[in-house]
Scaffold this active site. Structure first.
Site, PDB file in Angstrom:
ATOM      1  CE  LYS A  24       1.672 -43.320 -21.897  1.00  0.00           C
ATOM      2  NZ  LYS A  24       0.330 -43.418 -22.526  1.00  0.00           N
ATOM      3  CB  SER A  62      -1.861 -43.742 -19.437  1.00  0.00           C
ATOM      4  OG  SER A  62      -1.596 -43.914 -20.817  1.00  0.00           O
ATOM      5  CB  SER A 104      -3.559 -42.361 -22.877  1.00  0.00           C
ATOM      6  OG  SER A 104      -4.231 -43.246 -22.017  1.00  0.00           O
TER       7      SER A 104
END
Length: 454
Positions: free
Chosen positions: A78, A156, A180
């Site tokens: 990420k 996210s 997330s």
């Protein structure tokens, strides 16, 4: 040999047996990423680094000195994690011109030490502040299970969920502040493990909420999560033992987590729960009072994450940078200005109390409930209507953020299909630092929970 559907441990075994070569795996992975019909999944492919690391892995393995079961296995990050020589954008254009990271984040270095091959950075919600995964700057990755209309990836860690579900990589590392890791894993029908906050070093990871931020693994199997967890904690192998479903104590909350749940989600969850019961688990349905108390505290004083996100971004929001940010992230973050210091301290005090209360209430049982109350909704409706976005985002985060507030660890497991044939997740949670027990039970429960073939 097609490697797209292979788990991390399967790939590692094939590489170490000589049936696959680490460098060829890296080349194939990069080619698959670059040929993908969804350019919004990866924000940066680190081909040069990947091939160098893969060549080093191949040499180690040929000489009989592998670093462990993950040597030569690809991993994606990420875009909150520092990777040496690359700008950490946190999904935002505002940071795109910042200096490149001077060094790998410690967790990136730990997986490199375990032999894993970093193939790039994946997309995310800007500054990690949404559970839906929309990003107006770098595009929104499409949920690969959406056959009727383009559907959200969840956030996210949006790119992390899609990259694994679409077969681009076997493992991606994400962060989890309100869900997330578990949200995109559940929406995309894969395994998502959120570790206890502080289990891994947080240096070199762009923050959202210092009180709530934790890290986690998105992958294809619980065994993969166990192996990656061992590497992230600096171990060569894991102390986690496979548990048993028979005799396990499961607590299913009768409050909050089923409110407004889609019928398809409830049906899939109940069927999975019945399979666990048939395999010998003891199921106790009852209220879990801490859940109602968490919602009452946040309703009275304001969300902890919003207060800390505002403190982090206040200067940026007061300057020209705000106009370059996602309007929805700006609007949500600015709500933090309304949370007073008195409220913030009250929330922290309530959190300390409720964390202990919830852990004592749970005892040696594990908590089981639907990861999310609905399947992944269409992207278009959320992009068109900000009020709808806010409502869906709040509902999406509800079940998982309870665990963050109470400092739980958890594993979401795919357990069937809901509306439009979209995946449904079942969340297994335990108190802080019960990671090994939760992973142990998840190892045993995974095959039982899975929707029967055919």
């Amino acid at each position: 040999m097609d490697i797209k559907a292979r788990s991390a441990l399967q790939l590692g075994a094939l590489i170490q047996s000589g049936l696959l070569d680490a460098e060829q795996v890296a080349e194939s992975t990069i080619a698959t990423i670059e040929a993908s019909d969804d350019p919004a999944v990866f924000t940066r492919v680190t081909a040069g680094r990947a091939l160098t690391e893969a060549r080093e892995a191949a040499r180690r393995i040929r000489s009989g000195r592998p670093r462990g079961p993950l040597d030569g296995v690809p991993v994606a990050w990420k875009d909150l994690f520092d990777i040496e020589g690359i700008v950490t954008t946190a999904g935002s254009r505002v940071l795109a011109d910042d200096p490149p990271a001077a060094a790998d984040a410690p967790v990136v270095a730990r997986l490199k030490s375990a032999g894993m091959v970093s193939v790039g950075k994946v997309n995310m919600t800007e500054f990690a502040f949404s559970g839906l995964g929309l990003n107006p700057h770098y595009g929104t990755p499409r949920n690969p299970h959406g056959r009727d209309v383009p559907r959200i990836p969840g956030g996210s860690s949006s790119g992390s969920g899609v990259s694994v579900a679409a077969g681009l990589v076997p493992v991606s590392i994400g962060t989890d502040t309100g869900g997330s890791v578990r949200i995109p894993a559940a929406f995309n029908g894969i395994v998502g493990y959120k570790a206890t906050r502080g289990r891994y070093p947080m240096a070199g990871v762009y923050p959202l909420s210092s009180s709530l931020d934790s890290l986690g693994v998105l992958c294809r199997t619980v065994a993969d999560a166990v192996a990656v967890d061992a590497a992230l904690t600096g171990r060569v192998s894991s102390p986690v033992l496979r548990g048993r479903v028979e005799g396990a104590r499961l607590v299913v909350p009768s409050n909050v987590v089923f409110d407004g749940a889609e019928s398809g989600v409830v049906t899939a969850f109940e069927a999975a729960l019945e399979r666990l019961r048939a395999a010998g688990a003891t199921v106790e349905r009852r209220p879990f009072p801490a859940f109602d108390e968490v919602l009452a505290v946040l309703g009275r004083h304001g969300p902890l994450v919003t207060a800390e996100a505002y403190a982090l971004h206040a200067d940026r929001l007061a300057g020209p940078g705000a106009s370059e940010m996602d309007r929805r992230v700006v609007a949500r973050t600015r709500l933090g200005a309304k949370i007073s210091l008195v409220d913030y301290i009250a929330v922290q005090a309530a959190r300390a109390r409720l964390t202990e209360t919830a852990r004592a209430d749970l005892g040696d049982a594990v908590l089981i409930h639907p990861t999310l109350p609905h399947v992944a909704p269409p992207i278009a409706d959320l992009e068109a209507d900000d009020d709808h976005f806010v409502a869906v985002n709040a509902k999406t985060l509800r079940n998982t953020m309870l665990g963050n507030f109470l400092d739980f660890c958890g594993v979401t497991l795919p357990c069937g299909r809901g509306d439009a044939g979209m995946p449904v997740g079942l969340l297994v949670s335990g108190g802080a630092n019960t990671d090994e027990a939760v992973l142990s039970f998840a190892l045993a429960a995974e095959a039982v929970v899975a929707e029967p073939a055919g």
